[in-house]
Scaffold this motif. Structure first.
Motif, PDB file in Angstrom:
ATOM      1  N   VAL A   1       0.837  -1.203   0.000  1.00 25.72           N
ATOM      2  CA  VAL A   1       0.000   0.000   0.000  1.00 25.72           C
ATOM      3  C   VAL A   1       0.871   1.252   0.000  1.00 25.72           C
ATOM      4  O   VAL A   1       0.825   2.050  -0.928  1.00 25.72           O
ATOM      5  CB  VAL A   1      -0.998   0.002   1.188  1.00 25.72           C
ATOM      6  N   VAL A   2       1.679   1.414   1.018  1.00 25.35           N
ATOM      7  CA  VAL A   2       2.466   2.647   1.153  1.00 25.35           C
ATOM      8  C   VAL A   2       3.464   2.800   0.003  1.00 25.35           C
ATOM      9  O   VAL A   2       3.541   3.864  -0.615  1.00 25.35           O
ATOM     10  CB  VAL A   2       3.182   2.690   2.522  1.00 25.35           C
ATOM     11  N   ILE A   3       4.209   1.730  -0.301  1.00 26.46           N
ATOM     12  CA  ILE A   3       5.250   1.831  -1.332  1.00 26.46           C
ATOM     13  C   ILE A   3       4.679   1.599  -2.727  1.00 26.46           C
ATOM     14  O   ILE A   3       4.903   2.416  -3.627  1.00 26.46           O
ATOM     15  CB  ILE A   3       6.411   0.858  -1.027  1.00 26.46           C
ATOM     16  N   ASP A   4       3.964   0.491  -2.939  1.00 23.53           N
ATOM     17  CA  ASP A   4       3.474   0.198  -4.292  1.00 23.53           C
ATOM     18  C   ASP A   4       2.539   1.278  -4.821  1.00 23.53           C
ATOM     19  O   ASP A   4       2.527   1.546  -6.030  1.00 23.53           O
ATOM     20  CB  ASP A   4       2.783  -1.165  -4.341  1.00 23.53           C
ATOM     21  N   LEU A   5       1.757   1.896  -3.949  1.00 20.35           N
ATOM     22  CA  LEU A   5       0.879   2.989  -4.383  1.00 20.35           C
ATOM     23  C   LEU A   5       1.576   4.349  -4.294  1.00 20.35           C
ATOM     24  O   LEU A   5       0.987   5.367  -4.630  1.00 20.35           O
ATOM     25  CB  LEU A   5      -0.409   3.003  -3.548  1.00 20.35           C
ATOM     26  N   ASN A   6       2.807   4.340  -3.808  1.00 24.48           N
ATOM     27  CA  ASN A   6       3.625   5.551  -3.672  1.00 24.48           C
ATOM     28  C   ASN A   6       2.954   6.611  -2.790  1.00 24.48           C
ATOM     29  O   ASN A   6       3.059   7.811  -3.054  1.00 24.48           O
ATOM     30  CB  ASN A   6       3.987   6.125  -5.040  1.00 24.48           C
ATOM     31  N   LEU A   7       2.283   6.148  -1.744  1.00 25.08           N
ATOM     32  CA  LEU A   7       1.675   7.100  -0.812  1.00 25.08           C
ATOM     33  C   LEU A   7       2.744   7.933  -0.110  1.00 25.08           C
ATOM     34  O   LEU A   7       2.525   9.102   0.191  1.00 25.08           O
ATOM     35  CB  LEU A   7       0.814   6.368   0.223  1.00 25.08           C
ATOM     36  N   CYS A   8       3.876   7.306   0.152  1.00 26.21           N
ATOM     37  CA  CYS A   8       5.020   8.023   0.714  1.00 26.21           C
ATOM     38  C   CYS A   8       6.226   7.732  -0.166  1.00 26.21           C
ATOM     39  O   CYS A   8       6.769   6.620  -0.131  1.00 26.21           O
ATOM     40  CB  CYS A   8       5.306   7.584   2.149  1.00 26.21           C
ATOM     41  N   PRO A   9       6.650   8.702  -0.944  1.00 28.19           N
ATOM     42  CA  PRO A   9       7.769   8.465  -1.862  1.00 28.19           C
ATOM     43  C   PRO A   9       9.112   8.257  -1.164  1.00 28.19           C
ATOM     44  O   PRO A   9      10.096   7.922  -1.806  1.00 28.19           O
ATOM     45  CB  PRO A   9       7.780   9.723  -2.733  1.00 28.19           C
ATOM     46  N   PHE A  10       9.145   8.425   0.152  1.00 25.58           N
ATOM     47  CA  PHE A  10      10.391   8.294   0.899  1.00 25.58           C
ATOM     48  C   PHE A  10      10.520   6.928   1.575  1.00 25.58           C
ATOM     49  O   PHE A  10      11.575   6.596   2.108  1.00 25.58           O
ATOM     50  CB  PHE A  10      10.483   9.379   1.975  1.00 25.58           C
ATOM     51  N   ALA A  11       9.469   6.128   1.564  1.00 26.99           N
ATOM     52  CA  ALA A  11       9.447   4.888   2.347  1.00 26.99           C
ATOM     53  C   ALA A  11      10.301   3.771   1.742  1.00 26.99           C
ATOM     54  O   ALA A  11      10.961   3.038   2.481  1.00 26.99           O
ATOM     55  CB  ALA A  11       8.007   4.408   2.513  1.00 26.99           C
ATOM     56  N   LYS A  12      10.284   3.626   0.454  1.00 23.64           N
ATOM     57  CA  LYS A  12      10.954   2.486  -0.170  1.00 23.64           C
ATOM     58  C   LYS A  12      12.443   2.456   0.145  1.00 23.64           C
ATOM     59  O   LYS A  12      12.998   1.401   0.479  1.00 23.64           O
ATOM     60  CB  LYS A  12      10.733   2.492  -1.684  1.00 23.64           C
ATOM     61  N   ARG A  13      13.089   3.583   0.028  1.00 23.45           N
ATOM     62  CA  ARG A  13      14.534   3.644   0.268  1.00 23.45           C
ATOM     63  C   ARG A  13      14.887   3.102   1.655  1.00 23.45           C
ATOM     64  O   ARG A  13      15.805   2.314   1.816  1.00 23.45           O
ATOM     65  CB  ARG A  13      15.037   5.079   0.114  1.00 23.45           C
ATOM     66  N   GLU A  14      14.127   3.512   2.662  1.00 20.22           N
ATOM     67  CA  GLU A  14      14.438   3.092   4.027  1.00 20.22           C
ATOM     68  C   GLU A  14      14.114   1.622   4.254  1.00 20.22           C
ATOM     69  O   GLU A  14      14.830   0.929   4.966  1.00 20.22           O
ATOM     70  CB  GLU A  14      13.712   3.981   5.035  1.00 20.22           C
ATOM     71  N   LEU A  15      13.048   1.133   3.636  1.00 15.29           N
ATOM     72  CA  LEU A  15      12.696  -0.283   3.790  1.00 15.29           C
ATOM     73  C   LEU A  15      13.755  -1.165   3.120  1.00 15.29           C
ATOM     74  O   LEU A  15      14.215  -2.146   3.709  1.00 15.29           O
ATOM     75  CB  LEU A  15      11.312  -0.561   3.211  1.00 15.29           C
ATOM     76  N   VAL A  16      14.177  -0.790   1.916  1.00 15.62           N
ATOM     77  CA  VAL A  16      15.188  -1.550   1.184  1.00 15.62           C
ATOM     78  C   VAL A  16      16.511  -1.560   1.957  1.00 15.62           C
ATOM     79  O   VAL A  16      17.215  -2.574   2.001  1.00 15.62           O
ATOM     80  CB  VAL A  16      15.381  -0.979  -0.238  1.00 15.62           C
ATOM     81  N   LYS A  17      16.843  -0.464   2.590  1.00 16.77           N
ATOM     82  CA  LYS A  17      18.093  -0.364   3.363  1.00 16.77           C
ATOM     83  C   LYS A  17      17.961  -1.010   4.752  1.00 16.77           C
ATOM     84  O   LYS A  17      18.896  -0.938   5.537  1.00 16.77           O
ATOM     85  CB  LYS A  17      18.497   1.099   3.522  1.00 16.77           C
TER      86      LYS A  17
END
Length: 186
Positions: free
Chosen positions: A18-34
């Motif tokens: 939801v948050v990442i795939d829908l890009n609700l927060c464009p900053f979330a993916k980087r932190e989750l991946v790291k």
């Protein structure tokens, strides 16, 4: 109630789907991946116990710069959104008491989240609906840096609301239900 591993798996699925795939927060993916997002579960059943868990998590983050943000999941308290919403003032007061205001901020997510001026089933409420009640603890300096580097950050909320309205309540309910089916279902 599910075990901690299931609660975390369901919450992580929500962040990813939801948050990442829908890009609700464009900053979330980087932190989750790291691997800089901490998923923490508290079994608090009282306000005092939740305050204690929140304090422990804030102090942990203050001393651990390898973790960028925490989702403090509290499934056993504040099932009512209105009670949860009232608690947010207490949580903000704790930031002040611990002299962490301006260092951290608290974002709010809840399965029954409802923005003022909306109806309970309005799709836009799903921008802040999560599998369980949780407090999102964010480092303000990192958030400000991400915001400064992002073009047209002011458009994010309006874009998210438009996307939720375009997708509709039933689609969002199905997405959330899919997250809850992760790790053993509800």
């Amino acid at each position: 109630m599910h075990d901690d591993a299931t609660l975390i798996a369901q919450t992580r699925a929500w962040v990813e789907q939801v948050v990442i795939d829908l890009n609700l927060c464009p900053f979330a993916k980087r932190e989750l991946v790291k691997n800089r997002v901490r998923f923490s579960v508290t079994h608090a059943t009282s306000e005092a116990a939740l305050i204690e868990a929140l304090q422990e998590e804030l102090l942990f983050l203050a001393g651990e710069d390898r973790i960028e943000t925490t989702l403090l999941i509290h499934p056993r308290i504040y099932e009512s959104f209105y009670d949860y919403n009232d608690f947010l003032g207490v949580a903000e007061g704790l930031l002040i008491e611990l002299e962490l205001e301006g260092i951290f901020q608290i974002a709010s997510f809840h399965p029954k989240y409802q923005f003022g001026g909306t109806e309970r089933d309005d799709p836009e409420n799903y921008t802040n609906r999560s599998p369980y009640p949780m407090l999102h603890l964010l480092r303000e300096d990192s958030l400000e840096a991400a915001i400064d580097a992002y073009p047209d950050v002011d458009a994010i909320p309006d874009n998210n609301i438009q996307m939720m309205n375009d997708m509709g309540t039933e689609k969002m309910k199905a997405l959330l239900a899919g997250c809850l089916a992760t790790g053993g279902g509800q």
